[in-house]
Design an enzyme around this catalytic site. Sequence first.
Site, mmCIF file in Angstrom:
data_model
loop_
_atom_site.group_PDB
_atom_site.id
_atom_site.type_symbol
_atom_site.label_atom_id
_atom_site.label_comp_id
_atom_site.label_asym_id
_atom_site.label_seq_id
_atom_site.Cartn_x
_atom_site.Cartn_y
_atom_site.Cartn_z
ATOM 1 N N TYR A 4 -32.206 -26.587 24.314
ATOM 2 C CA TYR A 4 -32.795 -27.547 25.247
ATOM 3 C C TYR A 4 -33.444 -26.826 26.424
ATOM 4 O O TYR A 4 -34.608 -27.084 26.761
ATOM 5 C CB TYR A 4 -31.706 -28.499 25.743
ATOM 6 C CG TYR A 4 -32.181 -29.556 26.704
ATOM 7 C CD1 TYR A 4 -32.899 -30.654 26.255
ATOM 8 C CD2 TYR A 4 -31.894 -29.464 28.059
ATOM 9 C CE1 TYR A 4 -33.323 -31.648 27.133
ATOM 10 C CE2 TYR A 4 -32.313 -30.452 28.947
ATOM 11 C CZ TYR A 4 -33.034 -31.536 28.483
ATOM 12 O OH TYR A 4 -33.455 -32.507 29.357
ATOM 13 N N SER A 8 -36.885 -30.276 32.845
ATOM 14 C CA SER A 8 -35.468 -30.334 33.212
ATOM 15 C C SER A 8 -35.158 -29.183 34.141
ATOM 16 O O SER A 8 -35.750 -28.101 34.024
ATOM 17 C CB SER A 8 -34.581 -30.229 31.966
ATOM 18 O OG SER A 8 -33.217 -30.053 32.326
#
Length: 262
Positions: free
Chosen positions: A155, A142
Amino acid sequence: MTAEQDFAGRFALVTGAGRGIGEAVVHALAGRGARVLATDLTEDGLTALAGTYEGRVTARTLDVTDSAAVESLVAEAEAALGPLDVAVNVAGVLSVSPVADLPDEEWTATFAVNTHGVFHVSRSVSRRMAARGSGSIVTVASNAAGIPRTNMSAYAASKAAAVMFTKCLGLEVASAGVRCNTVSPGSTLTDMQRGMWTVGAEEASARGVVEGDLATYRTGIPLGRIANPSDIADAVAFLASDRARHITMHDLYVDGGATLRA
């Protein structure tokens, strides 16, 4: 060989294949000739993939947090279907919370999938690829791994760990002819993205993603659109293919310029 035949005769493993980016990766690889073992935690989404592309897609459930289950499935798949040429780590979960309110269990669960899962799969397949002298591993991370984001510490940290792990693995197995790269998407039209939107205000939420949010120090998307899963899958397919044969330990951002590559 044309791009449509990049993976003819090759065998690929994809985790998190039941929906979103993982599903798009299955289509991208199988559509280019690969035989694909599509895996996910549950059968949801996998049923529609099983047997597609003239039977080249095989679907199996897999919990990537279970190292023994990963090793067993990889061994079984290679015995039944042949050596794996490509592995793509897509399975992931998102935790959204301020650090002060983040429970231990949520932090641990996020790393169990996003980091430990990548380790389990990559360790298992890289051993076999290195012994054969070829292979390609791609981890979908990501852009949050490279730039701070509010309420996304677990995350972002888990994805950053996955990126560095993949680079370290790439260095270790480069001499054995195995390439390891990461693709780091920005905002992409998946269930994970929509889960962060305000119910009943999806259009406004999407517009906010594109425009950015000064209050949370988040830039917008210079290209003016949210990615489709296929945008990410095409990048994965490129890095996994021989067209990228001299690329390893690379982290490819596919985010429309959202992070300004900070």
